[in-house]
Design an enzyme around this catalytic site. Structure first.
Site, short mmCIF file in Angstrom:
data_model
loop_
_atom_site.label_atom_id
_atom_site.label_comp_id
_atom_site.label_asym_id
_atom_site.label_seq_id
_atom_site.Cartn_x
_atom_site.Cartn_y
_atom_site.Cartn_z
N HIS A 196 -1.02 9.50 1.83
CA HIS A 196 -1.92 8.59 1.66
C HIS A 196 -1.20 7.50 2.27
O HIS A 196 0.00 7.03 1.95
CB HIS A 196 -2.01 8.01 0.09
N HIS A 212 0.80 -1.31 -0.12
CA HIS A 212 0.10 0.14 -0.01
C HIS A 212 0.88 1.24 -0.12
O HIS A 212 1.92 1.22 0.54
CB HIS A 212 -0.77 -0.35 1.15
FE FE2 Z 1 -5.43 3.54 0.65
#
Ligand code: FE2
Length: 115
Positions: A52, A46
């Protein structure tokens, strides 16, 4: 709306992976302790930037009598620490483990395993 309606699972996954993967390592910790490993982005990492990132991961255990125990939460510093954490847990007392992971953009993700 119920709080549970905000949780997303494997069926909602897109190209970015958010579902926390839970693995039990019986006797794999120090002095033979049982460990539960929770990782987000095991196969497809991720993003891990200030903009983010996975903020935290929380592990719950369901005991054999059905009682739910909050086993711990781990928070991560974006761009420095990855959402990859091990909890030392007496696995034989539990029938299932569930984990939550929070992405600051994509919300709450869940998974459970039975042991
Ligand atoms: Fe995400």
């Amino acid at each position: 709306m119920k709080f549970g309606d905000t949780l997303k699972g494997k069926e909602a996954e897109g190209k970015e992976k958010h579902v926390p993967a839970i693995e039990v390592g019986k006797g794999k910790g120090e002095a033979g302790a049982d460990m539960v490993h929770v990782v987000v982005g095991k196969e497809v990492p991720h993003p891990n930037t200030t903009e983010h990132h996975i903020s935290w991961v929380e592990l719950y255990g369901v005991k054999k009598d059905g009682q739910v125990i909050d086993l711990g939460c781990s928070a991560f510093a974006p761009s420095y620490t990855n959402p990859n954490v091990r909890f030392q847990v007496p696995v034989e007392q539990f029938q299932a483990f569930c984990a939550l992971a929070y992405c600051n953009i994509h919300g709450l993700w869940e998974d459970c395993i039975e042991v």
